[in-house]
Design a protein around this motif. Sequence first.
Motif, PDB file in Angstrom:
ATOM      1  N   GLU A  23       0.885  -1.351  -0.056  1.00 19.95           N
ATOM      2  CA  GLU A  23       0.168  -0.208  -0.487  1.00 19.95           C
ATOM      3  C   GLU A  23       0.857   1.087  -0.140  1.00 19.95           C
ATOM      4  N   ASN A  24       0.433   2.175  -0.958  1.00 18.85           N
ATOM      5  CA  ASN A  24       1.195   3.553  -0.733  1.00 18.85           C
ATOM      6  C   ASN A  24       2.215   3.927  -1.878  1.00 18.85           C
ATOM      7  N   LEU A  25       2.297   2.154  -2.710  1.00 18.98           N
ATOM      8  CA  LEU A  25       3.888   2.171  -3.703  1.00 18.98           C
ATOM      9  C   LEU A  25       2.582   1.911  -4.912  1.00 18.98           C
ATOM     10  N   GLU A  26       3.497   2.546  -5.435  1.00 18.59           N
ATOM     11  CA  GLU A  26       3.050   2.418  -6.876  1.00 18.59           C
ATOM     12  C   GLU A  26       4.264   2.115  -8.549  1.00 18.59           C
ATOM     13  N   LEU A  27       4.638   1.106  -8.428  1.00 16.68           N
ATOM     14  CA  LEU A  27       4.950   0.943  -9.556  1.00 16.68           C
ATOM     15  C   LEU A  27       4.455   0.779 -10.955  1.00 16.68           C
ATOM     16  N   VAL A  28       5.626   1.943 -11.718  1.00 21.59           N
ATOM     17  CA  VAL A  28       4.777   2.822 -12.491  1.00 21.59           C
ATOM     18  C   VAL A  28       5.666   2.501 -13.867  1.00 21.59           C
ATOM     19  N   GLN A  29       6.787   1.502 -13.546  1.00 26.46           N
ATOM     20  CA  GLN A  29       7.897   1.402 -14.966  1.00 26.46           C
ATOM     21  C   GLN A  29       8.500   0.465 -14.040  1.00 26.46           C
ATOM     22  N   VAL A  30       9.185  -0.535 -15.079  1.00 26.20           N
ATOM     23  CA  VAL A  30       9.811  -1.729 -15.374  1.00 26.20           C
ATOM     24  C   VAL A  30      10.647  -1.116 -16.650  1.00 26.20           C
ATOM     25  N   PHE A  31      12.136  -0.832 -16.124  1.00 25.21           N
ATOM     26  CA  PHE A  31      13.126  -0.532 -17.508  1.00 25.21           C
ATOM     27  C   PHE A  31      14.477  -1.807 -17.237  1.00 25.21           C
ATOM     28  N   ALA A  32      14.373  -2.831 -18.452  1.00 30.53           N
ATOM     29  CA  ALA A  32      14.702  -3.689 -19.251  1.00 30.53           C
ATOM     30  C   ALA A  32      15.623  -3.937 -20.239  1.00 30.53           C
ATOM     31  N   ARG A  33      16.395  -4.296 -20.170  1.00 31.47           N
ATOM     32  CA  ARG A  33      16.865  -4.328 -21.696  1.00 31.47           C
ATOM     33  C   ARG A  33      16.432  -5.763 -22.423  1.00 31.47           C
ATOM     34  N   ASN A  34      16.475  -6.046 -21.614  1.00 37.57           N
ATOM     35  CA  ASN A  34      15.376  -7.805 -22.101  1.00 37.57           C
ATOM     36  C   ASN A  34      14.556  -7.648 -22.223  1.00 37.57           C
ATOM     37  N   GLU A  35      13.921  -8.116 -23.652  1.00 42.16           N
ATOM     38  CA  GLU A  35      12.091  -7.394 -23.604  1.00 42.16           C
ATOM     39  C   GLU A  35      11.462  -8.920 -23.092  1.00 42.16           C
ATOM     40  N   GLU A  36      11.773  -9.559 -23.098  1.00 46.82           N
ATOM     41  CA  GLU A  36      10.946 -10.906 -22.526  1.00 46.82           C
ATOM     42  C   GLU A  36      10.565 -10.689 -21.393  1.00 46.82           C
ATOM     43  N   ARG A  37      12.005 -10.116 -19.905  1.00 47.98           N
ATOM     44  CA  ARG A  37      11.707 -10.555 -19.344  1.00 47.98           C
ATOM     45  C   ARG A  37      11.245  -8.807 -18.849  1.00 47.98           C
ATOM     46  N   GLY A  38      11.496  -8.149 -19.070  1.00 45.68           N
ATOM     47  CA  GLY A  38      11.126  -6.709 -18.728  1.00 45.68           C
ATOM     48  C   GLY A  38       9.253  -6.424 -19.367  1.00 45.68           C
ATOM     49  N   ARG A  39       8.934  -7.402 -19.948  1.00 46.63           N
ATOM     50  CA  ARG A  39       7.592  -7.292 -20.506  1.00 46.63           C
ATOM     51  C   ARG A  39       6.674  -7.973 -19.237  1.00 46.63           C
ATOM     52  N   TYR A  40       7.485  -8.963 -18.938  1.00 49.88           N
ATOM     53  CA  TYR A  40       6.823  -9.782 -18.145  1.00 49.88           C
ATOM     54  C   TYR A  40       6.892  -9.530 -16.674  1.00 49.88           C
ATOM     55  N   LEU A  41       7.902  -8.871 -16.099  1.00 49.85           N
ATOM     56  CA  LEU A  41       8.282  -8.130 -15.500  1.00 49.85           C
ATOM     57  C   LEU A  41       6.417  -7.292 -14.947  1.00 49.85           C
ATOM     58  N   ALA A  42       6.713  -6.257 -15.953  1.00 53.47           N
ATOM     59  CA  ALA A  42       5.739  -4.936 -16.291  1.00 53.47           C
ATOM     60  C   ALA A  42       3.951  -5.796 -16.279  1.00 53.47           C
ATOM     61  N   THR A  43       3.789  -7.328 -16.907  1.00 52.21           N
ATOM     62  CA  THR A  43       2.523  -7.884 -16.766  1.00 52.21           C
ATOM     63  C   THR A  43       2.694  -8.175 -15.694  1.00 52.21           C
ATOM     64  N   LEU A  44       2.670  -9.037 -14.461  1.00 48.70           N
ATOM     65  CA  LEU A  44       3.401  -9.464 -13.337  1.00 48.70           C
ATOM     66  C   LEU A  44       2.755  -8.109 -12.774  1.00 48.70           C
ATOM     67  N   THR A  45       3.067  -6.881 -12.607  1.00 53.05           N
ATOM     68  CA  THR A  45       3.094  -6.621 -11.754  1.00 53.05           C
ATOM     69  C   THR A  45       2.218  -4.949 -12.417  1.00 53.05           C
ATOM     70  N   ASN A  46       1.079  -4.913 -12.699  1.00 58.05           N
ATOM     71  CA  ASN A  46       0.400  -4.415 -13.511  1.00 58.05           C
ATOM     72  C   ASN A  46       1.195  -3.162 -13.355  1.00 58.05           C
TER      73      ASN A  46
END
Length: 70
Positions: A23-46
């Motif tokens: 609560e009180n925290l908002e993950l707004v973005q994941v910056f990653a060079r690896n597209e597969e992992r970056g997209r996975y983490l972004a999807t996982l954490t909305n």
Amino acid sequence: MKIVIIGSGNVAESLAQAIAEAENLELVQVFARNEERGRYLATLTNSHWTSNVEMLAEADIYIISVSDRA
């Protein structure tokens, strides 16, 4: 508080999940060079993903969680 995580490894994933669930925290973005992992983490954490440093979201905190080699 808005947060961006830079990295997509195991530690970044654990941090991203903890932040996304907190609560009180908002993950707004994941910056990653690896597209597969970056997209996975972004999807996982909305959140969003980018590999373009010029597209980094505005945040209160930027957590750098990259490998020692990086």
